[in-house]
Design a protein around this motif. Structure first.
Motif, PDB file in Angstrom:
ATOM      1  N   LEU A 139       0.654  -1.247   0.114  1.00  0.00           N
ATOM      2  CA  LEU A 139       0.021  -0.033  -0.052  1.00  0.00           C
ATOM      3  C   LEU A 139       0.939   1.348   0.161  1.00  0.00           C
ATOM      4  CD1 LEU A 139      -2.772  -1.014   2.517  1.00  0.00           C
ATOM      5  CD2 LEU A 139      -3.036  -0.623   0.024  1.00  0.00           C
ATOM      6  N   ASP A 186       1.034   4.225  -2.990  1.00  0.00           N
ATOM      7  CA  ASP A 186       0.951   5.768  -2.390  1.00  0.00           C
ATOM      8  C   ASP A 186       2.291   6.573  -3.294  1.00  0.00           C
ATOM      9  OD1 ASP A 186      -1.312   5.381  -1.110  1.00  0.00           O
ATOM     10  OD2 ASP A 186      -0.159   5.411   0.915  1.00  0.00           O
ATOM     11  N   ARG A 220      -3.548   1.045 -10.074  1.00  0.00           N
ATOM     12  CA  ARG A 220      -3.038   0.990  -8.687  1.00  0.00           C
ATOM     13  C   ARG A 220      -4.458   1.097  -7.770  1.00  0.00           C
ATOM     14  NH1 ARG A 220       1.200   4.360 -10.987  1.00  0.00           N
ATOM     15  NH2 ARG A 220       0.018   6.191 -10.549  1.00  0.00           N
ATOM     16  N   ARG A 238      -5.088  -1.219  -4.732  1.00  0.00           N
ATOM     17  CA  ARG A 238      -5.148  -0.544  -3.345  1.00  0.00           C
ATOM     18  C   ARG A 238      -6.291  -1.130  -2.688  1.00  0.00           C
ATOM     19  NH1 ARG A 238      -4.173   3.767  -4.565  1.00  0.00           N
ATOM     20  NH2 ARG A 238      -2.357   4.345  -3.415  1.00  0.00           N
TER      21      ARG A 238
END
Length: 119
Positions: free
Chosen positions: A24, A28, A70, A74
């Motif tokens: 994660l 980011d 992404r 996530r």
């Protein structure tokens, strides 16, 4: 024979939480790097030629698609954390069998065992 999870012990739970949180965090970081590529392309043909603008639009579209992938990753990882909290992590959502530990290490967001994923 492929080893499954059965019930997560404290060390396994800590390991998988750490793995998921690291992924994660990586997502980011990648999002932060990709923000510039998603910016609006200026329509200033004096400063940028038509082909350069087309390249910029294509790069923008690719950056947006990468960002969307992404986001899906996530969501899968956050759902895996929720399954850990509920005690369902490591079990196939289709048949209920254990998902192989190696499969979970490669993709902790996976929700199906190999047999069910094959169809």
């Amino acid at each position: 024979m492929i080893k499954g999870i059965k019930e997560l012990n404290a060390d396994q739970a800590k390991y998988f939480r750490s793995l998921i949180n690291h992924r994660l965090s990586t997502l980011d970081d990648e999002d932060a790097l990709g923000e510039a590529g998603q910016a609006t392309v200026e329509l200033d043909q004096q400063a940028v030629g038509r082909l350069s603008r087309q390249d910029a639009l294509q790069n923008q579209a690719m950056a947006k698609a990468t960002h969307a992938r992404r986001q899906v990753e996530r969501q899968k990882l956050e759902a895996a954390l929720a399954r850990m909290d509920e005690g369902d992590f490591g079990y196939c959502e289709d048949c209920g069998d254990e998902i192989a530990t190696g499969r979970l290490e490669l993709d902790p967001g996976v929700t199906r065992c190999v047999d069910c994923a094959k169809g």
